[in-house]
Structures are given as C-alpha cells and as structure tokens.
Scaffold this motif. Structure first.
Motif, PDB file in Angstrom:
ATOM      1  N   ILE A 109       0.850  -1.198   0.000  1.00 55.31           N
ATOM      2  CA  ILE A 109       0.000   0.000   0.000  1.00 55.31           C
ATOM      3  C   ILE A 109       0.882   1.243   0.000  1.00 55.31           C
ATOM      4  O   ILE A 109       0.625   2.202  -0.724  1.00 55.31           O
ATOM      5  N   GLU A 110       1.945   1.206   0.806  1.00 53.75           N
ATOM      6  CA  GLU A 110       2.859   2.351   0.854  1.00 53.75           C
ATOM      7  C   GLU A 110       3.551   2.554  -0.487  1.00 53.75           C
ATOM      8  O   GLU A 110       3.677   3.677  -0.960  1.00 53.75           O
ATOM      9  N   LYS A 111       3.945   1.473  -1.127  1.00 53.47           N
ATOM     10  CA  LYS A 111       4.611   1.577  -2.431  1.00 53.47           C
ATOM     11  C   LYS A 111       3.666   2.123  -3.498  1.00 53.47           C
ATOM     12  O   LYS A 111       4.053   2.944  -4.320  1.00 53.47           O
ATOM     13  N   SER A 112       2.408   1.676  -3.469  1.00 46.62           N
ATOM     14  CA  SER A 112       1.436   2.098  -4.476  1.00 46.62           C
ATOM     15  C   SER A 112       0.883   3.501  -4.242  1.00 46.62           C
ATOM     16  O   SER A 112       0.665   4.253  -5.194  1.00 46.62           O
ATOM     17  N   PHE A 113       0.639   3.855  -2.975  1.00 45.77           N
ATOM     18  CA  PHE A 113      -0.064   5.102  -2.686  1.00 45.77           C
ATOM     19  C   PHE A 113       0.711   6.080  -1.813  1.00 45.77           C
ATOM     20  O   PHE A 113       0.232   7.182  -1.549  1.00 45.77           O
ATOM     21  N   GLY A 114       1.872   5.651  -1.294  1.00 50.19           N
ATOM     22  CA  GLY A 114       2.667   6.538  -0.455  1.00 50.19           C
ATOM     23  C   GLY A 114       2.108   6.728   0.948  1.00 50.19           C
ATOM     24  O   GLY A 114       2.453   7.693   1.626  1.00 50.19           O
ATOM     25  N   LEU A 115       1.240   5.826   1.373  1.00 47.42           N
ATOM     26  CA  LEU A 115       0.639   5.918   2.709  1.00 47.42           C
ATOM     27  C   LEU A 115       1.237   4.853   3.612  1.00 47.42           C
ATOM     28  O   LEU A 115       1.197   3.672   3.288  1.00 47.42           O
ATOM     29  N   GLY A 116       1.765   5.270   4.745  1.00 46.08           N
ATOM     30  CA  GLY A 116       2.308   4.331   5.711  1.00 46.08           C
ATOM     31  C   GLY A 116       1.201   3.668   6.509  1.00 46.08           C
ATOM     32  O   GLY A 116       0.025   4.047   6.416  1.00 46.08           O
ATOM     33  N   GLU A 117       1.572   2.692   7.311  1.00 51.21           N
ATOM     34  CA  GLU A 117       0.591   1.958   8.106  1.00 51.21           C
ATOM     35  C   GLU A 117      -0.248   2.879   9.000  1.00 51.21           C
ATOM     36  O   GLU A 117      -1.479   2.742   9.034  1.00 51.21           O
ATOM     37  N   PRO A 118       0.351   3.860   9.700  1.00 50.09           N
ATOM     38  CA  PRO A 118      -0.479   4.744  10.544  1.00 50.09           C
ATOM     39  C   PRO A 118      -1.519   5.535   9.742  1.00 50.09           C
ATOM     40  O   PRO A 118      -2.652   5.718  10.200  1.00 50.09           O
ATOM     41  N   GLN A 119      -1.147   5.970   8.538  1.00 48.35           N
ATOM     42  CA  GLN A 119      -2.102   6.711   7.706  1.00 48.35           C
ATOM     43  C   GLN A 119      -3.226   5.802   7.211  1.00 48.35           C
ATOM     44  O   GLN A 119      -4.380   6.210   7.153  1.00 48.35           O
ATOM     45  N   VAL A 120      -2.890   4.565   6.858  1.00 46.21           N
ATOM     46  CA  VAL A 120      -3.912   3.609   6.413  1.00 46.21           C
ATOM     47  C   VAL A 120      -4.885   3.332   7.558  1.00 46.21           C
ATOM     48  O   VAL A 120      -6.103   3.323   7.356  1.00 46.21           O
TER      49      VAL A 120
END
Length: 70
Positions: free
Chosen positions: A12-23
């Motif tokens: 998810i971070e690679k595809s959208f630039g969102l880390g686990e806390p943001q997700v």
C-alpha cells in the motif's frame, strides 16, 4: 487494498505513499466503528499484512485466485 488480508502495508505504501499509521487512520474514518474494530483485530500482528513477518516464499501481495480472467 487495506481491507484485503493478503495485501501487506508495504505494498500500500509503495502504491499510494501511505504508511501503516495513515492507512489505519483512513480505515478508522471511513469504516463503521464495529467494522474498524473487526478489521483492526484481524490485521494486528498478522504475518500477511507485515512483510517483515511474512515467509520468504511468498512473493505476491494477493491470492492467485483473487483476480480471475473472464
């Protein structure tokens, strides 16, 4: 992607630039409270959601039957 159990947070971070806390924050905001709590219980510490806990044999982010050719 976050709802799918086999998709790691790293993908998810690679595809959208969102880390686990943001997700987690997005899921908390967008889901009903009970749905969020069930999801959170499911993914907490789950090896398939965290690449570091995942087996080296797994090189994909989703189930091979998830996307079937029509």
């Amino acid at each position: 992607m976050a709802w799918e159990d086999r998709t790691p947070f790293d993908a998810i971070e690679k595809s959208f630039g969102l880390g686990e806390p943001q997700v987690i924050a997005i899921m908390r905001k967008e889901l009903k409270r009970s749905s969020f709590e069930l999801w959170r219980k499911r993914v907490t510490g789950r090896a398939t959601k965290h690449s570091a806990l995942r087996s080296e044999d797994v090189t994909r982010a989703y189930c091979p039957t998830q996307y079937k050719n029509k």
